[in-house]
Design an enzyme around this catalytic site. Sequence first.
Site, short mmCIF file in Angstrom:
data_model
loop_
_atom_site.label_atom_id
_atom_site.label_comp_id
_atom_site.label_asym_id
_atom_site.label_seq_id
_atom_site.Cartn_x
_atom_site.Cartn_y
_atom_site.Cartn_z
N ARG A 167 -89.47 20.67 26.41
CA ARG A 167 -88.26 19.87 26.60
C ARG A 167 -88.54 18.39 26.35
O ARG A 167 -89.54 17.86 26.83
CB ARG A 167 -87.74 19.98 28.05
N HIS A 170 -86.31 13.93 30.04
CA HIS A 170 -84.90 13.81 30.40
C HIS A 170 -84.73 13.64 31.90
O HIS A 170 -85.60 14.01 32.68
CB HIS A 170 -84.11 15.05 29.94
N HIS A 172 -81.81 14.68 34.78
CA HIS A 172 -80.57 15.42 35.05
C HIS A 172 -79.61 14.53 35.84
O HIS A 172 -80.02 13.85 36.77
CB HIS A 172 -80.86 16.68 35.86
FE LIG Z 1 -85.23 19.49 33.39
#
Ligand SMILES: [Fe+2]
Length: 247
Positions: A167, A170, A172
Site C-alpha cells: 500500500r 496513507h 485513513h
Molecule cells: Fe491502511
Amino acid sequence: MSSSLVQSESGNPKRPVAPFRRHEPGTQPDYLYPAYRATRLRAPSQPLILLPQTLSEVTGRVFGHSSVHPNDRDLTLQHASEPLGERIIVRGRVVDGDGHALSNSLIEIWQANAAGRYAHAKDNHAAPLDPNFTGTGRTLTDNDGFYSFVTIKPGAYPWRNHDNAWRPAHIHFSLFGPAFVTRLITQMYFPGDPLFAYDPILQSIPDERARERLVSKFDLETTKPEWALGYRFDIVLRGREATPFER
Ligand SMILES: [Fe+2]
C-alpha cells in the site's frame, strides 16, 4: 427528489429540508474491482435499489462531541515520549459541494507508524511497533471549516492482495458531516508516491481527477521551520440538492 418538511414544536411545517446530492459518476470506487481482491466477495451481486432520503437521514446531529479533547489532534503527544519517524502537520478545510465551510464537524484519523505497522492485533507485518505511537486521532473543524493534525508520516506496508503488494503511505480519514448521508470514509495519500500505479484501492476510483483529490499537497505555509513539514488536504462533503435561502 422532493423535499421533506421539518415540523415545528407546534406541529406546523417549519421549513423545507432539501435532500443531499448523489455522488458524481466515476468519483467513487467501483463496488467490484477484481484487482482489489476483497471486492470480489463483498460487491453486490444484484442491481442496487435507490432509496429515497428521508427526514432522519438529512437532519439532526450524528455524533456527540463532548469527549473530544484538544490533545486528540496531536498523535505525537499521546505517550511518554515522542514516536519515531518524520513529524508532519496535516491541515485542510472541509466544505460542502456549494463551498460552504462545515464547522464543528468531527474528523477521525488512523494510520500505521513510520515503519508501516498498525498498533492492531491483526497486523503481523515484520516491522517494529512503536510504544509511543497508537496512530489514532480526532478533532473538530473550526468556525471556518479548518482542521489540523500533528502526526508521523506513515510507512508503506505489504497487504497480500497480490504478489508483492504494497500500500502507498496513507492516512485513513472518517468524517461525519452534518447528517447521516454525508458520512465519508476515505484515505489521504502523499504526493509523488511511486506505489500509486500499483495500488488497486486507489485505482478502483475510475475518474483520474477524483483519484488526484485523494493526494495531499506539500504546503510551505503549513510547514513549521525547524520542526515539521506540512501537507494540505481539503475535503468536500456532498452538498444539498437545493440550497435554502439565507435570511
Ligand atoms: Fe491502511
